[in-house]
Scaffold this motif. Structure first.
Motif, mmCIF file in Angstrom:
data_model
loop_
_atom_site.group_PDB
_atom_site.id
_atom_site.type_symbol
_atom_site.label_atom_id
_atom_site.label_comp_id
_atom_site.label_asym_id
_atom_site.label_seq_id
_atom_site.Cartn_x
_atom_site.Cartn_y
_atom_site.Cartn_z
ATOM 1 N N ALA A 17 0.765 -1.017 0.072
ATOM 2 C CA ALA A 17 0.006 0.023 -0.204
ATOM 3 C C ALA A 17 0.949 1.151 0.088
ATOM 4 C CB ALA A 17 -0.897 0.056 1.389
ATOM 5 N N PHE A 18 0.540 2.296 -0.793
ATOM 6 C CA PHE A 18 1.636 3.046 -1.085
ATOM 7 C C PHE A 18 1.627 4.145 0.186
ATOM 8 C CE2 PHE A 18 3.130 2.700 -5.101
ATOM 9 C CZ PHE A 18 2.277 2.040 -5.798
ATOM 10 N N SER A 19 0.828 4.220 1.212
ATOM 11 C CA SER A 19 0.931 5.055 2.368
ATOM 12 C C SER A 19 1.270 4.009 3.510
ATOM 13 C CB SER A 19 -0.385 5.542 2.484
ATOM 14 O OG SER A 19 -1.435 4.600 2.717
ATOM 15 N N GLN A 20 1.427 3.061 3.428
ATOM 16 C CA GLN A 20 1.767 2.241 4.905
ATOM 17 C C GLN A 20 1.969 0.859 4.396
ATOM 18 O OE1 GLN A 20 -1.956 2.711 7.128
ATOM 19 N NE2 GLN A 20 -3.018 0.827 5.933
ATOM 20 N N THR A 21 2.609 0.060 5.403
ATOM 21 C CA THR A 21 2.914 -1.335 5.157
ATOM 22 C C THR A 21 1.831 -2.249 5.922
ATOM 23 O OG1 THR A 21 4.071 -1.359 7.319
ATOM 24 C CG2 THR A 21 5.288 -1.204 5.103
ATOM 25 N N ALA A 22 1.079 -1.787 6.923
ATOM 26 C CA ALA A 22 0.004 -2.396 7.521
ATOM 27 C C ALA A 22 -1.147 -2.569 6.622
ATOM 28 C CB ALA A 22 -0.204 -1.953 8.983
ATOM 29 N N PRO A 23 -2.225 -3.385 7.019
ATOM 30 C CA PRO A 23 -3.485 -3.425 6.021
ATOM 31 C C PRO A 23 -4.424 -1.994 6.648
ATOM 32 C CG PRO A 23 -2.955 -5.366 6.955
ATOM 33 C CD PRO A 23 -1.841 -4.535 7.780
ATOM 34 N N PRO A 24 -5.347 -1.473 5.863
ATOM 35 C CA PRO A 24 -6.128 -0.456 6.339
ATOM 36 C C PRO A 24 -6.697 -0.912 7.729
ATOM 37 C CG PRO A 24 -6.498 -1.200 4.256
ATOM 38 C CD PRO A 24 -5.689 -2.065 4.666
ATOM 39 N N ALA A 25 -7.024 0.347 8.438
ATOM 40 C CA ALA A 25 -7.790 -0.183 9.785
ATOM 41 C C ALA A 25 -8.769 0.973 10.027
ATOM 42 C CB ALA A 25 -6.680 0.026 10.944
ATOM 43 N N ASP A 26 -9.736 1.704 8.765
ATOM 44 C CA ASP A 26 -10.490 2.439 9.053
ATOM 45 C C ASP A 26 -11.795 1.724 9.343
ATOM 46 O OD1 ASP A 26 -11.981 1.893 6.276
ATOM 47 O OD2 ASP A 26 -10.052 1.790 6.125
ATOM 48 N N LEU A 27 -12.838 2.459 9.661
ATOM 49 C CA LEU A 27 -14.028 1.956 10.069
ATOM 50 C C LEU A 27 -15.067 1.171 9.043
ATOM 51 C CD1 LEU A 27 -15.414 4.793 12.677
ATOM 52 C CD2 LEU A 27 -14.738 2.355 13.244
ATOM 53 N N VAL A 28 -14.721 1.704 7.807
ATOM 54 C CA VAL A 28 -15.277 0.867 6.766
ATOM 55 C C VAL A 28 -14.686 -0.411 6.631
ATOM 56 C CG1 VAL A 28 -15.800 0.728 4.085
ATOM 57 C CG2 VAL A 28 -15.925 2.939 5.484
ATOM 58 N N THR A 29 -13.314 -0.487 6.630
ATOM 59 C CA THR A 29 -12.731 -1.741 6.426
ATOM 60 C C THR A 29 -13.185 -2.757 7.724
ATOM 61 O OG1 THR A 29 -10.768 -0.834 5.412
ATOM 62 C CG2 THR A 29 -10.373 -3.182 6.425
ATOM 63 N N ILE A 30 -13.269 -2.263 9.009
ATOM 64 C CA ILE A 30 -13.599 -3.008 10.137
ATOM 65 C C ILE A 30 -14.982 -3.570 10.008
ATOM 66 C CG2 ILE A 30 -14.187 -2.886 12.580
ATOM 67 C CD1 ILE A 30 -11.918 -0.921 12.998
ATOM 68 N N GLN A 31 -16.058 -2.728 9.297
ATOM 69 C CA GLN A 31 -17.299 -3.040 9.143
ATOM 70 C C GLN A 31 -17.338 -4.363 7.996
ATOM 71 O OE1 GLN A 31 -20.020 -2.081 11.016
ATOM 72 N NE2 GLN A 31 -20.935 -3.873 10.359
ATOM 73 N N GLN A 32 -16.497 -4.000 6.865
ATOM 74 C CA GLN A 32 -16.732 -5.075 5.849
ATOM 75 C C GLN A 32 -16.222 -6.251 6.379
ATOM 76 O OE1 GLN A 32 -18.777 -4.084 3.457
ATOM 77 N NE2 GLN A 32 -17.400 -4.444 1.911
ATOM 78 N N SER A 33 -14.950 -6.177 7.102
ATOM 79 C CA SER A 33 -14.297 -7.448 7.654
ATOM 80 C C SER A 33 -15.273 -8.156 8.606
ATOM 81 C CB SER A 33 -12.923 -7.103 8.219
ATOM 82 O OG SER A 33 -12.195 -6.291 7.574
ATOM 83 N N LEU A 34 -16.130 -7.485 9.439
ATOM 84 C CA LEU A 34 -16.914 -7.931 10.460
ATOM 85 C C LEU A 34 -18.123 -8.903 9.773
ATOM 86 C CD1 LEU A 34 -17.584 -5.370 13.241
ATOM 87 C CD2 LEU A 34 -16.898 -7.633 13.501
ATOM 88 N N ASN A 35 -18.420 -8.191 8.590
ATOM 89 C CA ASN A 35 -19.742 -9.005 7.593
ATOM 90 C C ASN A 35 -18.801 -10.296 7.084
ATOM 91 O OD1 ASN A 35 -21.607 -6.852 8.269
ATOM 92 N ND2 ASN A 35 -20.994 -5.864 6.383
ATOM 93 N N LYS A 36 -17.785 -10.292 6.662
ATOM 94 C CA LYS A 36 -17.008 -11.282 5.973
ATOM 95 C C LYS A 36 -16.632 -12.636 6.867
ATOM 96 C CE LYS A 36 -13.129 -12.643 2.553
ATOM 97 N NZ LYS A 36 -12.200 -11.902 2.090
ATOM 98 N N LEU A 37 -16.541 -12.158 8.030
ATOM 99 C CA LEU A 37 -16.234 -13.049 8.954
ATOM 100 C C LEU A 37 -17.323 -14.419 9.229
ATOM 101 C CD1 LEU A 37 -15.084 -11.508 12.323
ATOM 102 C CD2 LEU A 37 -13.663 -13.082 10.945
ATOM 103 N N ASN A 38 -18.576 -14.141 8.892
ATOM 104 C CA ASN A 38 -19.475 -15.109 8.959
ATOM 105 C C ASN A 38 -19.871 -15.751 7.500
ATOM 106 O OD1 ASN A 38 -20.515 -15.752 11.565
ATOM 107 N ND2 ASN A 38 -21.995 -13.996 11.497
ATOM 108 N N VAL A 39 -19.078 -15.461 6.607
ATOM 109 C CA VAL A 39 -19.245 -15.937 5.103
ATOM 110 C C VAL A 39 -18.133 -17.040 4.799
ATOM 111 C CG1 VAL A 39 -19.315 -15.473 2.847
ATOM 112 C CG2 VAL A 39 -20.390 -13.976 4.331
ATOM 113 N N LEU A 40 -18.421 -18.217 4.458
ATOM 114 C CA LEU A 40 -17.496 -19.268 4.194
ATOM 115 C C LEU A 40 -17.888 -19.858 2.684
ATOM 116 C CD1 LEU A 40 -17.556 -19.303 7.170
ATOM 117 C CD2 LEU A 40 -16.753 -21.690 7.271
ATOM 118 N N GLY A 41 -17.278 -18.946 1.687
ATOM 119 C CA GLY A 41 -17.309 -19.480 0.557
ATOM 120 C C GLY A 41 -16.201 -18.742 -0.526
#
Length: 825
Positions: A17-41
């Motif tokens: 990522a051009f601005s950082q080495t760590a993955p994004p940590a914004d609230l949009v990313t957190i919300q999308q990640s929470l939604n993805k946790l329950n999907v196994l496909g």
């Protein structure tokens, strides 16, 4: 300076990522990640090239449906054209690899490749699969499927040819064969030491409507992927445009689309979907034993998530991580553990990285690493560890009492380990060894699929969170501050001790006069040794070697040699530069590719050049060149003695062009240079007054103006892909075949990749059709080279791919191109 030794091999290209080495940590990313946790496909998309993928569908599957989504591009796009620079072949493939990774960072999918090389346009799958090595590329696709384990596979093209390109059709054939082979333990059994067989539920063809080809139908399964995602604030037509616009070498900047967008699918293998792509596939936690309580806990976390205090969810997420770590399904345990760890770090504001103290190191050097750790929150972390390998680590126990102190940045230099470890060069794994026309050579088959070298330099961070050890890895980058751009991350490079770049790719000899060959050397450590040039019999090189001593790291210098042919017989040979230092021989140059939209690329090509002894006569001296989409023809013309002047608009409009013996227009100039509309009358005036103008190929659309020459002709999507196709001389007495060089059949020997592309038809009778050629089984095509007199001058349009042949040192291409530049007086 404290240093550590990296036992891991250093990689060439590290995605960032051009601005950082760590993955994004914004609230949009957190919300999308929470939604993805329950999907196994999972869904895997398969096609042939960078840009073949349906980015809107990938974005929809990854960010709306939250499936693990991947794109398998069988090639890296090495055989295409470059609209932003002059890189071709392997170098273009490196750029397009990074463009695909940049696209995936936008749409959320993962990227994979096979070992297939894009060798240029192919008219059918029989040719493609033969050149690719059908079985090897199929094995790579099976390997990716067995590792990725997609529930659904989607191919972009059909096996019946509507894709229009042999590579496209072949990608569908490979997808169809791999669908079955991945489930068969008798196919590629050697892979089963590392992976298990896998049977996807279905293989679908994502039908399309491109130009006049419409393969969609009302009775096909379809979904609307143009929906709006309120969390990310975009529809998937907008996300797709941002993703696809990363394909800059192909000029694929795309407008954002909004609103309804139907995608159509035809079932190829497996049972047909009914109400969704995943019909019949369990994508919930109930697909794994013990998953139901995990789903309940994730739902509780989502329901009680505090956007103002995301760190409050960390203890519960750590508990879920422990539960996921206990399930028996290794695939979903691995995938969901990774997702949970990233989500824990994001919610906890936990930031950490390691960066190198210098941008470049020599093989065997120690690499100084600085690590930084930070969190704004009070987290339950009584102990943490930073390590480069399990053997070398720094352990910080109760460093801050029993938790990180909120807001305090921890910075330390790792200092464990002694001695020097030999690391691999930062060379892309598919370019380490020589390869055939159709497939790259891999050190082992398990490397297939990787977009980049998997053995990149890295540091591991382990945290004791709530009694559970949570480990992360971070790629080691070089970090610096640019006064104009701010903080910049760049890949760390490991180089040979000394590199040697021969300053020209080709040396053309038309007499037995000696030529000067200069070699630029660069030291990446303190070095003493020698440099010499090696050539086969038929050439004399002097001096035999030149010594150097105490060259400090970073020193660049040039050594000069003289090369002269000792035979008058036309021949082509390889000149090789060899550096001896530290008791070892090295024969590598260094090449850097830098563009704003991708990470910097560094590689170490062979330190070689071509020595070409040919019968070449030239006429004229001064050539004006109008740049197009990027090619290396000017450098080639300079090598044979021409003065080449890159013409600006001011030069064209305000100077006397009659001083130029010829004006050459670069490839695709009439596609990319809008100012040619203004400049064209002046160029036609130059020809009319006695000038000689040569225009190289353009694609048929978009053109900045339709009338490229003084008389009409039409550019069409026709080409001859067989580089060995017989060439017939339609006008043997034409000056372009006789002056100053007599062109014969032998001048079309040794051409690479193809004869030409985007030929012309509807040719006005004022033009002379010079050549005719055809691929096997096709009718003769006279549209590769046309010439006409106009006023006192001459105009030539050629679709022959001189932009490939001249940099490759093809002798006959030089002789013919020089004839185009040379008009008898």
């Amino acid at each position: 300076m404290k240093r550590i030794i990296l036992l891991a091999a250093i990689s060439l290209i590290v995605s960032r990522a051009f601005s950082q080495t760590a993955p994004p940590a914004d609230l949009v990313t957190i919300q999308q990640s929470l939604n993805k946790l329950n999907v196994l496909g999972s869904v895997l998309y398969v096609a042939a090239h960078p840009d073949d993928e349906n980015t809107r569908l990938l974005a929809y599957l990854a960010q709306e449906k939250h499936y693990r989504t991947g794109y398998l591009s069988l090639t890296r796009g090495d055989g295409g054209q470059n609209l932003i620079g002059n890189e071709q072949g392997e170098l273009l493939g490196l750029i397009r690899t990074q463009e695909l990774l940049a696209a995936r960072r936008v749409d959320g999918a993962e990227q994979f490749f096979s070992r297939a090389n894009d060798f240029g346009f192919s008219k059918g799958p029989d040719e493609t699969l033969k050149i690719w090595d059908h079985e090897k590329v199929l094995g790579d696709a099976v390997w990716v499927i067995r590792k990725f384990r997609p529930d659904v596979i989607i191919c972009r093209f059909p096996t019946t040819g509507e894709g229009g390109h042999g590579h496209h059709t072949s990608s569908a054939i490979i997808a169809q064969e791999a669908f079955a082979a991945a489930a068969d333990p008798k196919r590629f059994p050697e892979q089963l030491k590392y992976v298990q067989t896998w049977q996807a539920k279905r293989l679908l063809w994502n039908t399309f409507s491109f130009g006049s080809t419409n393969t969609t139908a009302a009775n096909q399964f379809k979904i609307d992927i143009g929906v709006y995602n309120s969390t990310i604030g975009k529809g998937y037509g907008e996300v797709a445009a941002d993703s696809r616009s990363n394909h800059k070498t192909q000029g694929f900047g795309t407008a954002k689309q909004r609103g309804r967008a139907l995608e159509y699918f035809k079932t190829i293998l497996g049972d047909a979907p009914k109400d969704s792509l995943m019909y019949g596939v369990n994508t919930t936690w109930t697909r794994v034993t013990g998953g139901e309580p995990i789903a309940e806990q994730i739902n509780y976390i989502k329901k009680n998530f505090d956007r103002e205090n995301p760190q409050n969810s960390v203890p519960a997420l750590i508990d879920v991580l422990a539960r996921v770590g206990a399930i028996k399904d290794t695939y979903w345990r691995t995938q969901k553990s990774r997702e949970l760890k990233d989500l824990i770090a994001a919610c906890g504001g936990l930031w950490f990285e390691s960066y190198a103290m210098e941008p470049t190191y020599a093989v065997g050097d120690s690499i100084g690493i600085i690590s930084q750790l930070y969190t704004p929150y009070l987290l339950p972390i009584p102990q943490f560890e930073v390590r480069s390998t399990p053997k070398y680590s720094n352990i910080y126990e109760d460093r801050l009492g029993h938790a990180f102190k909120p807001g305090e940045l921890l910075r330390d230099t790792l200092n464990k380990g002694a001695g020097k470890i030999e690391a691999k060069l930062t060379q892309p794994y598919w370019l380490v060894s020589p390869h055939s026309l159709g497939t790259y050579t891999l050190a082992n088959d398990t490397l297939a699929g990787n977009p980049e070298n998997p053995d990149y330099p890295r540091i591991w961070f382990s945290y004791n969170m709530g009694g559970k050890k949570v480990t992360y890895e971070r790629k080691i980058m070089y970090k610096y501050v640019d006064p104009a751009k701010g903080e910049i991350y760049a890949p760390v490079v490991v180089a040979p001790p000394v590199t040697a770049n021969i300053l020209s790719k080709d040396y053309i000899f038309s007499t037995q006069q000696p030529q000067t060959v200069q070699v630029k050397l660069q030291s990446f450590t303190n070095a003493t040794g020698s440099i010499g040039l090696q050539a086969p019999s038929g050439w004399k090189v002097s001096p035999e070697k030149i010594t150097f001593a105490n060259k400090a790291k970073g020193t660049e210098w040039v050594e000069t040699f003289t090369v002269v042919p000792t035979s008058t017989k036309p021949h082509t040979d390889i000149l090789k530069a060899v550096v001896t230092t530290g008791g070892k021989e090295w024969s590598m140059g260094i090449q850097r590719i830098t563009y704003e939209h991708i990470p910097a690329i560094t590689l170490f090509p062979p330190a070689e050049a071509k020595l070409i002894n040919i019968d070449l006569k030239t006429a004229g001296k001064k050539v004006g060149y109008i740049a197009g989409a990027g090619d290396m023809v000017p450098e080639a013309l300079t090598q044979v003695g021409y003065e080449v002047h890159q013409l600006t608009e001011s030069d064209i409009m305000n100077t006397d062009l009659s001083s130029y013996d010829a004006i050459v227009v670069g490839v695709r100039a009439y596609n990319v240079n809008r100012r040619l509309v203004v400049e064209q009358p002046k160029l036609m005036e130059y020809v009319n007054n006695g000038g000689n103008m040569v225009v190289q190929y353009n694609v048929y659309q978009p053109l900045v103006l339709n009338k490229i020459g003084p008389y009409p002709f039409k550019i069409v999507n026709e080409r001859v892909t067989d580089e060995n196709a017989k060439v017939t001389f339609l006008e043997p007495q034409s000056p372009v075949l006789n002056y100053p060089n007599k062109i014969t059949d032998a001048d079309f020997d040794g051409w690479i990749q193809e004869r030409g592309l985007y030929f012309v038809n509807n040719i006005d009778n004022q033009y002379h059709k010079i050549l005719s050629m055809a691929d096997p089984g096709e009718k003769q095509n006279p549209g590769s080279l046309i010439v006409c007199d106009y006023g006192k001058g001459r105009f030539a349009y050629t679709s022959l791919d001189f932009f490939r042949e001249l940099p490759a040192g093809v002798a006959g291409a030089y002789r013919l191109f020089v004839n185009l530049l040379s008009r008898p007086k």
